[in-house]
Every structure is written in structure tokens, then in C-alpha cells.
Design an enzyme around this catalytic site. Structure first.
Site, PDB file in Angstrom:
ATOM      1  CD  GLN A 180      -0.422  10.746  -6.088  1.00 46.33           C
ATOM      2  OE1 GLN A 180      -0.163  11.515  -6.453  1.00 46.33           O
ATOM      3  NE2 GLN A 180      -1.628   9.998  -5.898  1.00 46.33           N
ATOM      4  CB  THR A 181       3.616   4.438  -7.334  1.00 44.19           C
ATOM      5  OG1 THR A 181       4.281   5.523  -6.656  1.00 44.19           O
ATOM      6  CG2 THR A 181       4.506   3.678  -7.900  1.00 44.19           C
ATOM      7  CE1 TYR A 240      -6.646   3.299  -0.766  1.00 49.38           C
ATOM      8  CE2 TYR A 240      -4.386   3.337  -0.238  1.00 49.38           C
ATOM      9  CZ  TYR A 240      -5.391   2.497  -0.907  1.00 49.38           C
ATOM     10  OH  TYR A 240      -5.353   1.397  -1.506  1.00 49.38           O
ATOM     11  CE1 TYR A 278       5.773  12.583  -5.069  1.00 47.14           C
ATOM     12  CE2 TYR A 278       5.358  10.544  -6.141  1.00 47.14           C
ATOM     13  CZ  TYR A 278       5.396  11.834  -6.197  1.00 47.14           C
ATOM     14  OH  TYR A 278       4.618  12.511  -7.220  1.00 47.14           O
ATOM     15  CG  LEU A 284       8.974   3.290  -6.029  1.00 43.41           C
ATOM     16  CD1 LEU A 284       8.798   2.636  -7.267  1.00 43.41           C
ATOM     17  CD2 LEU A 284       8.914   2.348  -4.643  1.00 43.41           C
ATOM     18  CD  GLU A 302      -3.108  -0.961  -0.158  1.00 43.51           C
ATOM     19  OE1 GLU A 302      -3.000   0.341  -0.501  1.00 43.51           O
ATOM     20  OE2 GLU A 302      -3.702  -1.624  -0.388  1.00 43.51           O
ATOM     21  CG  ASP A 351      -7.802   4.569  -5.074  1.00 37.93           C
ATOM     22  OD1 ASP A 351      -9.013   4.579  -5.075  1.00 37.93           O
ATOM     23  OD2 ASP A 351      -7.077   3.762  -5.537  1.00 37.93           O
TER      24      ASP A 351
END
Length: 344
Positions: free
Chosen positions: A47-48, A123, A87, A85, A42, A141
DNA sequence: AAATCGGGGCG
DNA sequence: CGCCCAGATTT
């Protein structure tokens, strides 16, 4: 919050769950489930795209198979496994979370308990509580926002993604299958990922089209209506300098806001250089609302100023590159550029 | 409420 | 080049 007549809810949930049982992708955290697998997947998925994070997930689970292994690891190695990746605070927070988790006598179970841990927002807390513990908390989401906006035919314009998420929480709660919240939540997201696509939704295949106000209509594609930020363009120049099997790198300050402690090719101004005419390579990348064009210039020397005086600059032997965390796509770039340079 | 994180893939 | 992705945190 009237989405549908009450009698329709039960049938919608049933249609959705039957579709999900057949259509769901055999993702690794579904094949080998668990609390840790749920948490890692999760957070990596924030955002991926699933396709992007999948190889990272596999690699991560091999090296850090459980909370204990992750808690015991060095931050440098944790970040090395997150390299590329984006962030990166997610990786730091997941590391902090694991240390806190193993130290807890009473492990968190509910959405509220999970949300108090670092890196876990509304979320992710709802996702973990529902998927790993069967607690009835609905997730909202980007997928769920899109599915509900179309299902309800909601045409109002949202000023931000956050505003849309807030708006659709009540209907998401109402629609939740409280007997099977984990599968229901994943089914809603899977529907958004596989059929209720941002563009060209596949309404003909949709298991809940009969309940959807937008099904088959051209308007579906325009929902949800969310104001997007304008993309900012930036240009950066970088210097590739090789010397005796070592490469000149810049280590970003440990207290920097972005990419703290990571390595990158130095910018010319750090070395007192002006970018020359023809770059060795041009690479483009993007992050949130930035689009960055980076031009990489080769410089064999000499340098106008003594670069060893500059903080953070160092000649790194190529064989030591493996253990460092490079900024963003630098490792891929260097592979491409050095591979090509060697042939020349 | 708005900005930030400086990643990537797709049409 | 625009869009958006299994968002969270800081300002």
C-alpha cells in the site's frame, strides 16, 4: 478462465519478459537481491508507492542488514526507522517475523510456509516464494488487477479491492510463467507501474498490446471498475508549547489502537485550552479513507489546568527528540515550524 | 464481507 | 479533492 487462446500465452510471456529485462527499474533489492531484501522490500511496499518507501529501504538496510540484526533490535528503534511510512503494524510484524525466522531450524520456502508468518498475506507470500525461491506462485496486487482487467476487457464492477483480487487470481495463475515466476511476477507489476497506468495508459509502448482487449481504447482508462470508499474528513487542533529548550509532547498510550507509544503535539482539550483564532501552521495529511487537517497553535502559557496531572504529557528536551518515534509527519512539521520560529 | 490502519503523491 | 499505491489483519 479463458483469457486468450492457448497459443498466445507463450508469446505474451516472451514479449513481457523481453520488455522487462530492458525496462525494469534498477531498484536496490534487484541490484542486491536476497531473501531478506525481498521480504523487507515487499512489506515496505504494501500500500505504498515505491518512490515513497525507497529512502526508508536504504536506511533500514544500513541499520538492519539481515534477519539477525533486526531480530536483535529493540522495538522502539525498529519503529523509529519506520516513522512516517504509516501502517506501523507492518514494522511490528516484520520485527516479529525476524525473531521467528532466526529461531527456525527449517527456513520457510514455499508460499504456504511464508504465509504462516506474521504480516505475510497471500500477495507477499507469493512474491517472496517466486522472487527469492523461484516457486511458481502468481502475485495479484493492484498493478496485476489493473493489467489483467484491461487485458481481458473485464468490465464488471467489483464491490471492493479484495473482491477484484480474488477474481483475477485464476487468470493470473494461468498466465504465470512457471519457468521464471519471479521475473514474470515483477514484470506484470512493472508493466502496471510504468505503462499500464491508472490514468493515461501508454498503450503505444506496451509489449503486450497485441493481446490486450483494451489497448489504445479510451475505455482502458476506466478499468478496473472498483467501488471506492468515500473519503472522511477530520479536523484536529494541536498545541505547540516550548519551554526552556523543551517541547510539550503527548505520548499515545501503549495499548492504543493506532500509533501506540508514539509522540505527537498535544490536543488543546488535554490542556484545558480553547483553540485561538490564528494557527501558527496548518498541515494536511491523509491515510486510507481519512483526510485530516491539523491546525497547530502556539501557546506560551500559562495553562488553565495543571497539565502534569494528565497521563502521557511530558516536556521533552529538543535534543532528545532524535531517539523518539513521532507520529506520522510530526518530525517534518517540527523541523519546518521550529526552523521558522527560530528565525522570528 | 466490511472496516481499519489515521501515509503520501499526483493530476 | 478524488484516486490509488508491490495489502494484512481484525471485526
Amino acid at each position: 478462465m479463458e483469457i486468450l487462446p492457448q497459443s498466445a500465452f507463450a508469446l505474451l510471456r516472451k514479449q513481457l519478459s523481453q520488455w522487462y529485462r530492458c525496462a525494469r527499474r534498477p531498484l536496490p533489492w534487484r541490484l542486491v537481491p536476497g531473501v531478506y531484501a525481498t521480504v523487507v522490500s515487499e512489506i515496505m511496499a504494501q500500500q505504498t508507492r515505491i518512490a515513497t518507501m525507497l529512502p526508508y529501504y536504504e536506511n533500514w538496510m544500513r541499520r538492519f542488514p539481515d534477519f539477525e540484526a533486526l531480530a536483535a533490535a529493540d522495538e522502539a528503534e525498529v519503529l523509529r526507522h519506520w516513522e512516517g511510512l504509516g501502517y506501523y503494524s507492518r514494522a511490528r510484524n516484520l520485527h516479529r517475523l525476524s525473531k521467528a525466522y532466526v529461531a527456525l531450524a527449517e527456513k520457510p520456502r514455499t508460499s504456504q510456509e511464508w504465509e504462516s508468518l506474521p504480516g505475510i498475506g497471500p500477495y507477499t507470500a507469493a512474491a517472496i516464494a517466486s522472487i527469492a525461491f523461484g516457486h511458481p506462485s502468481a502475485v495479484v496486487d493492484g498493478n496485476v488487477v489493473r493489467v489483467l482487467a484491461r487485458l481481458m476487457g473485464e468490465e464488471r464492477e467489483f464491490a471492493s479491492n479484495g473482491e477484484a483480487v480474488k477474481f483475477f487470481r485464476p487468470p493470473a495463475d494461468e498466465l504465470l510463467d512457471r519457468e521464471n515466476p519471479g521475473a514474470h511476477n515483477q514484470a506484470m507489476m512493472e508493466l502496471g507501474a510504468l505503462l499500464c497506468l491508472p490514468k493515461k495508459p501508454r498503450c503505444a509502448e506496451c509489449p503486450v498490446a497485441a493481446f490486450c482487449k483494451s489497448a489504445g481504447k479510451p475505455e482502458a482508462e476506466a478499468l478496473p471498475r472498483i467501488v471506492r470508499r468515500v473519503v472522511e474528513k477530520m479536523e484536529v487542533n494541536r498545541v505547540l508549547h516550548l519551554e526552556n529548550g523543551a517541547i510539550l509532547l503527548h505520548r499515545i498510550a501503549a495499548d492504543a489502537k493506532r500509533l501506540a507509544g508514539q509522540y505527537e503535539l498535544p490536543e488543546p482539550k488535554l490542556l484545558g485550552l480553547q483553540p485561538r483564532e490564528k494557527p501558527l501552521a496548518v498541515r494536511t495529511r491523509s491515510i486510507t479513507h481519512h483526510r485530516i487537517v491539523e491546525r497547530i497553535y502556539r501557546h506560551d502559557g500559562p495553562f488553565p489546568v495543571k497539565w502534569t496531572k494528565q497521563p502521557g504529557l511530558a516536556l521533552v528536551p529538543l535534543e532528545k527528540l532524535e531517539s523518539l518515534t513521532l507520529s506520522g509527519p510530526h518530525r517534518r512539521w517540527l523541523g519546518e515550524i521550529l526552523g521558522r520560529t527560530r528565525q522570528n
